[in-house]
Design a protein around this motif. Sequence first.
Motif, mmCIF file in Angstrom:
data_model
loop_
_atom_site.group_PDB
_atom_site.id
_atom_site.type_symbol
_atom_site.label_atom_id
_atom_site.label_comp_id
_atom_site.label_asym_id
_atom_site.label_seq_id
_atom_site.Cartn_x
_atom_site.Cartn_y
_atom_site.Cartn_z
ATOM 1 N N GLN A 151 -1.501 0.698 -3.735
ATOM 2 C CA GLN A 151 -2.753 0.000 -3.433
ATOM 3 C C GLN A 151 -3.934 0.726 -4.081
ATOM 4 N N LEU A 175 4.213 -5.001 -7.191
ATOM 5 C CA LEU A 175 3.484 -6.144 -6.646
ATOM 6 C C LEU A 175 4.080 -7.447 -7.162
ATOM 7 N N LEU A 227 2.823 -3.063 -0.053
ATOM 8 C CA LEU A 227 2.763 -1.978 -1.039
ATOM 9 C C LEU A 227 2.463 -0.647 -0.360
ATOM 10 N N TRP A 281 0.495 -7.455 -0.769
ATOM 11 C CA TRP A 281 -0.407 -6.301 -0.820
ATOM 12 C C TRP A 281 -0.143 -5.372 0.362
#
Length: 181
Positions: free
Chosen positions: A125, A163, A120, A117
Amino acid sequence: MPIENEDRFTEVYRAHYEDVLRFVRRRAHPMNVDDIVGETFLTAWRRRREVPEDPRPWLFGTARKLMLNAGRGMRRRSALAVRVRQGGYGTGPGGARVPLVDPTAYADSRLDLAAAWQSLADADQEVLALHVWEQLSAKDAAKVLGCTRAAYAMRLTRARRRLAALLDAPAASSPALAPTH
């Protein structure tokens, strides 16, 4: 239906305050949350004749623009960063605490997701957060981002792929985490 009077504004405020608050909390520095939420509803009051029938996406879009335009501190990059939960245990024979899953594997997978995460781009996000946390439809999320529904759907698809690619990357790519034999 535009907001024609104070009573209607109060209805909109009561119905959507918590959603806007959660939306902003996930994205703004904690010290700025109240200011952004207050400014969002002040803008809604000032532009009350422009507020659409379903004000939620409009309010999210307004809050987003306020955050971007005002540059109010660092946006929380960990909006969807997964925290290692304290639980993960059940009750075994005699009331003993036993892990429901292998705690090490569980923690590793959560840390992998958090690291992916963090890797990214902010735009990815944001698209994923609108989908996962705010649970907006593609139409409403597109309104928040100021793009078409098709553009939002494409951004979401690409963000999911990025992701997934980060999560599928071999763990040994990090020398510090590579196993030693």
